[in-house]
Design an enzyme around this catalytic site. Structure first.
Site, PDB file in Angstrom:
ATOM      1  N   CYS A 113      60.254  49.096  49.271  1.00 45.60           N
ATOM      2  CA  CYS A 113      59.489  50.206  49.877  1.00 45.60           C
ATOM      3  C   CYS A 113      59.947  50.515  51.299  1.00 45.60           C
ATOM      4  O   CYS A 113      59.763  51.632  51.788  1.00 45.60           O
ATOM      5  CB  CYS A 113      58.004  49.893  49.876  1.00 45.60           C
ATOM      6  SG  CYS A 113      57.410  49.490  48.246  1.00 45.60           S
ATOM      7  N   HIS A 260      55.080  55.521  53.981  1.00 43.02           N
ATOM      8  CA  HIS A 260      55.366  55.137  52.598  1.00 43.02           C
ATOM      9  C   HIS A 260      54.115  55.368  51.756  1.00 43.02           C
ATOM     10  O   HIS A 260      52.993  55.188  52.228  1.00 43.02           O
ATOM     11  CB  HIS A 260      55.783  53.655  52.555  1.00 43.02           C
ATOM     12  CG  HIS A 260      55.834  53.118  51.163  1.00 43.02           C
ATOM     13  ND1 HIS A 260      56.579  53.714  50.161  1.00 43.02           N
ATOM     14  CD2 HIS A 260      55.221  52.045  50.583  1.00 43.02           C
ATOM     15  CE1 HIS A 260      56.424  53.028  49.045  1.00 43.02           C
ATOM     16  NE2 HIS A 260      55.602  52.017  49.272  1.00 43.02           N
ATOM     17  N   ASN A 290      53.869  56.118  43.462  1.00 45.73           N
ATOM     18  CA  ASN A 290      54.709  55.341  44.387  1.00 45.73           C
ATOM     19  C   ASN A 290      56.154  55.360  43.869  1.00 45.73           C
ATOM     20  O   ASN A 290      56.446  54.771  42.828  1.00 45.73           O
ATOM     21  CB  ASN A 290      54.169  53.907  44.452  1.00 45.73           C
ATOM     22  CG  ASN A 290      54.937  53.017  45.415  1.00 45.73           C
ATOM     23  OD1 ASN A 290      55.992  53.396  45.935  1.00 45.73           O
ATOM     24  ND2 ASN A 290      54.430  51.827  45.646  1.00 45.73           N
TER      25      ASN A 290
HETATM   26  N1  ACO Z   1      43.043  50.750  34.555  1.00 46.84           N
HETATM   27  C1  ACO Z   1      41.813  50.251  34.317  1.00 46.84           C
HETATM   28  N2  ACO Z   1      41.468  48.996  34.697  1.00 46.84           N
HETATM   29  C2  ACO Z   1      42.383  48.264  35.325  1.00 46.84           C
HETATM   30  C3  ACO Z   1      43.670  48.738  35.613  1.00 46.84           C
HETATM   31  C4  ACO Z   1      43.998  50.041  35.181  1.00 46.84           C
HETATM   32  N3  ACO Z   1      45.192  50.599  35.407  1.00 46.84           N
HETATM   33  N4  ACO Z   1      44.359  47.767  36.249  1.00 46.84           N
HETATM   34  C5  ACO Z   1      43.545  46.719  36.378  1.00 46.84           C
HETATM   35  N5  ACO Z   1      42.347  47.019  35.833  1.00 46.84           N
HETATM   36  C6  ACO Z   1      41.167  46.194  35.741  1.00 46.84           C
HETATM   37  C7  ACO Z   1      41.491  44.713  35.814  1.00 46.84           C
HETATM   38  O1  ACO Z   1      41.816  44.213  34.544  1.00 46.84           O
HETATM   39  C8  ACO Z   1      40.193  44.135  36.352  1.00 46.84           C
HETATM   40  O2  ACO Z   1      39.285  44.039  35.283  1.00 46.84           O
HETATM   41  P1  ACO Z   1      38.225  42.809  35.196  1.00 46.84           P
HETATM   42  O3  ACO Z   1      37.399  42.939  36.450  1.00 46.84           O
HETATM   43  O4  ACO Z   1      37.537  43.089  33.955  1.00 46.84           O
HETATM   44  O5  ACO Z   1      39.091  41.583  35.205  1.00 46.84           O
HETATM   45  C9  ACO Z   1      39.679  45.230  37.288  1.00 46.84           C
HETATM   46  O6  ACO Z   1      40.347  46.438  36.895  1.00 46.84           O
HETATM   47  C10 ACO Z   1      39.960  44.951  38.741  1.00 46.84           C
HETATM   48  O7  ACO Z   1      41.323  44.540  38.862  1.00 46.84           O
HETATM   49  P2  ACO Z   1      41.965  44.188  40.222  1.00 46.84           P
HETATM   50  O8  ACO Z   1      43.408  43.848  40.018  1.00 46.84           O
HETATM   51  O9  ACO Z   1      41.075  43.213  40.926  1.00 46.84           O
HETATM   52  O10 ACO Z   1      41.897  45.588  40.929  1.00 46.84           O
HETATM   53  P3  ACO Z   1      41.851  45.908  42.455  1.00 46.84           P
HETATM   54  O11 ACO Z   1      40.520  46.447  42.778  1.00 46.84           O
HETATM   55  O12 ACO Z   1      42.438  44.822  43.299  1.00 46.84           O
HETATM   56  O13 ACO Z   1      42.864  47.133  42.504  1.00 46.84           O
HETATM   57  C11 ACO Z   1      45.111  47.630  43.165  1.00 46.84           C
HETATM   58  C12 ACO Z   1      44.215  46.957  42.139  1.00 46.84           C
HETATM   59  C13 ACO Z   1      44.809  49.132  43.167  1.00 46.84           C
HETATM   60  C14 ACO Z   1      46.557  47.437  42.813  1.00 46.84           C
HETATM   61  C15 ACO Z   1      44.751  47.025  44.554  1.00 46.84           C
HETATM   62  O14 ACO Z   1      44.890  45.630  44.524  1.00 46.84           O
HETATM   63  C16 ACO Z   1      45.577  47.579  45.631  1.00 46.84           C
HETATM   64  O15 ACO Z   1      45.333  48.661  46.099  1.00 46.84           O
HETATM   65  N6  ACO Z   1      46.606  46.822  46.079  1.00 46.84           N
HETATM   66  C17 ACO Z   1      47.545  47.257  47.047  1.00 46.84           C
HETATM   67  C18 ACO Z   1      48.892  47.116  46.527  1.00 46.84           C
HETATM   68  C19 ACO Z   1      49.517  48.388  46.083  1.00 46.84           C
HETATM   69  O16 ACO Z   1      48.979  49.462  46.200  1.00 46.84           O
HETATM   70  N7  ACO Z   1      50.730  48.261  45.620  1.00 46.84           N
HETATM   71  C20 ACO Z   1      51.520  49.375  45.292  1.00 46.84           C
HETATM   72  C21 ACO Z   1      52.905  48.961  45.114  1.00 46.84           C
HETATM   73  S1  ACO Z   1      53.528  47.917  46.319  1.00 46.84           S
HETATM   74  C22 ACO Z   1      53.994  48.769  47.657  1.00 46.84           C
HETATM   75  O17 ACO Z   1      54.506  49.823  47.574  1.00 46.84           O
HETATM   76  C23 ACO Z   1      53.708  48.200  48.971  1.00 46.84           C
END
Ligand code: ACO
Length: 333
Positions: A113, A260, A290
């Site tokens: 990234c 980014h 992304n």
């Molecule tokens: N659709 C529906 N449900 C989903 C999905 C999806 N695509 N993905 C995960 N879930 C579910 C999970 O299974 C989990 O279910 P459960 O509670 O029954 O176990 C629930 O949603 C919550 O999952 P988490 O992984 O805890 O979700 P979180 O709230 O942390 O959100 C996310 C995930 C959006 C990736 C968050 O962690 C985040 O914003 N991270 C930042 C990292 C990022 O954005 N990376 C992008 C690429 S890296 C970069 O460019 C820097």
């Protein structure tokens, strides 16, 4: 004194759009979940045999056209990507062949990234040294072929899109005009496994892709989303302030922020922490998701096209991603 200047930018997105509702056909997800957590509404994914260097070629042609530079004037190609056409040779070599510019050096940057800003730093330094005069810098990705597009991989698969952005840089002696003011780069490899593709890997015994690794789906990206989020919202402001301090600038002197595009929530939190007004942050994630090394050049090109980024403006950029790596740049447009 020689400075580097962005002479033109261009971007290219493959035509096929996948909305969040389209993804519901192939995995258990919802528009509501994706929009709430990421701000993404759709992404572009390639079809058929289209590869990363194919997307890069289209962006490069547009950047050259906008820069009013003939490809024969280029003396270096820098290609930032985490999804090269092949393991080797580098993606820049494939792009160089497609662009038909034989003989000039072709350099790959693998800083995910932060790749475009790492590339910008290399291009800026090379131009300032006087060794290179016209550099094509591209960020491009084909993520869609490397994602687990099933319910199992939905936490990562919904986040990424395919696309390319490019910039053509050249020298200028005008120390007050359009130029790259600074770049700052960082990395902390102790977090390398928080966002990575484990296989293929030379760390395995005997072969770089053991059957077991393949069966365990280690060839798909794995991410600890919460850790990435926490570090991104800390490092991006930090590196932005490093750039501002270096140039004796204050936040309110910046006309536009082109960050980014990892996640809209990350950028909103960074802007809120710093008190940056919403209309000064240029986000494209809703439309393109992304696209890793391509988000910043796509953002710059889109901002120019819609009139948000005009000559003479000060634009600041910051990125955070796998590695972990993070970086910033300030550019007078
Ligand atoms: N659709 C529906 N449900 C989903 C999905 C999806 N695509 N993905 C995960 N879930 C579910 C999970 O299974 C989990 O279910 P459960 O509670 O029954 O176990 C629930 O949603 C919550 O999952 P988490 O992984 O805890 O979700 P979180 O709230 O942390 O959100 C996310 C995930 C959006 C990736 C968050 O962690 C985040 O914003 N991270 C930042 C990292 C990022 O954005 N990376 C992008 C690429 S890296 C970069 O460019 C820097």
């Amino acid at each position: 004194m020689i400075y580097s200047q962005i002479l033109g930018v261009g971007s290219y997105l493959p035509p096929r759009i996948w909305t969040n509702d389209d993804l519901k056909e192939i995995m258990d997800t919802s528009d509501e979940w994706i929009v709430q957590r990421t701000g993404i509404k759709q992404r572009h994914w390639v079809e058929g045999t289209t590869s990363t260097s194919d997307l890069a070629l289209e962006a490069a042609k547009l950047a050259l056209e906008n820069a009013k530079i003939d490809k024969s004037e280029l003396d270096l190609i820098i290609f930032a990507t985490l999804s090269p056409d092949h393991e080797f040779p580098g993606a820049a070599c494939f792009l160089q062949a497609k662009l038909q510019t034989p003989g000039i050096p072709a350099l790959d940057i693998r800083q995910q990234c932060s790749g475009f800003l790492y590339g910008l730093s290399v291009a800026d330094t090379f131009i300032k040294s006087g060794n290179y005069k016209k550099i094509l810098l591209v960020g491009a990705e084909v993520h869609s072929k490397g994602l687990d597009k099933t319910t199992r991989g939905r936490d990562v698969a919904v986040l990424f899109g395919d696309g390319a952005g490019a910039a053509v840089l050249g020298p200028t002696h005008d120390g007050t005009g359009s130029r790259v003011l600074s770049t700052h780069l960082h990395a902390d490899g102790t977090y390398a496994k928080e966002l990575w593709v484990k296989a293929p890997s030379m760390t395995y015994e005997g072969t770089y892709l053991p059957r077991e690794a393949y069966e365990n789906l280690e060839h798909f990206p794995q991410m600890n989303g919460k850790t990435v989020f926490v570090h991104a919202v800390k490092r991006m402001p930090e590196v932005l302030f490093e750039a501002l301090n270096h140039n004796s600038l204050t936040l309110d002197q910046i006309d536009l922020f082109v960050f980014h595009q990892a996640n809209l929530r990350i950028n909103e939190m960074v802007a809120k922490q710093l008190g940056i007004p919403e209309d000064k942050v240029f986000n494209t994630i809703a439309r393109f998701a992304n696209t890793t090394a391509a988000t910043i050049p796509i953002g710059l090109d889109e901002a120019v096209k819609c009139g948000k980024l005009k000559k003479g403006m000060l634009v600041a950029s910051a990125a955070f991603g796998a590695g972990f790596t993070w970086a910033s740049a300030i550019i007078k447009w």
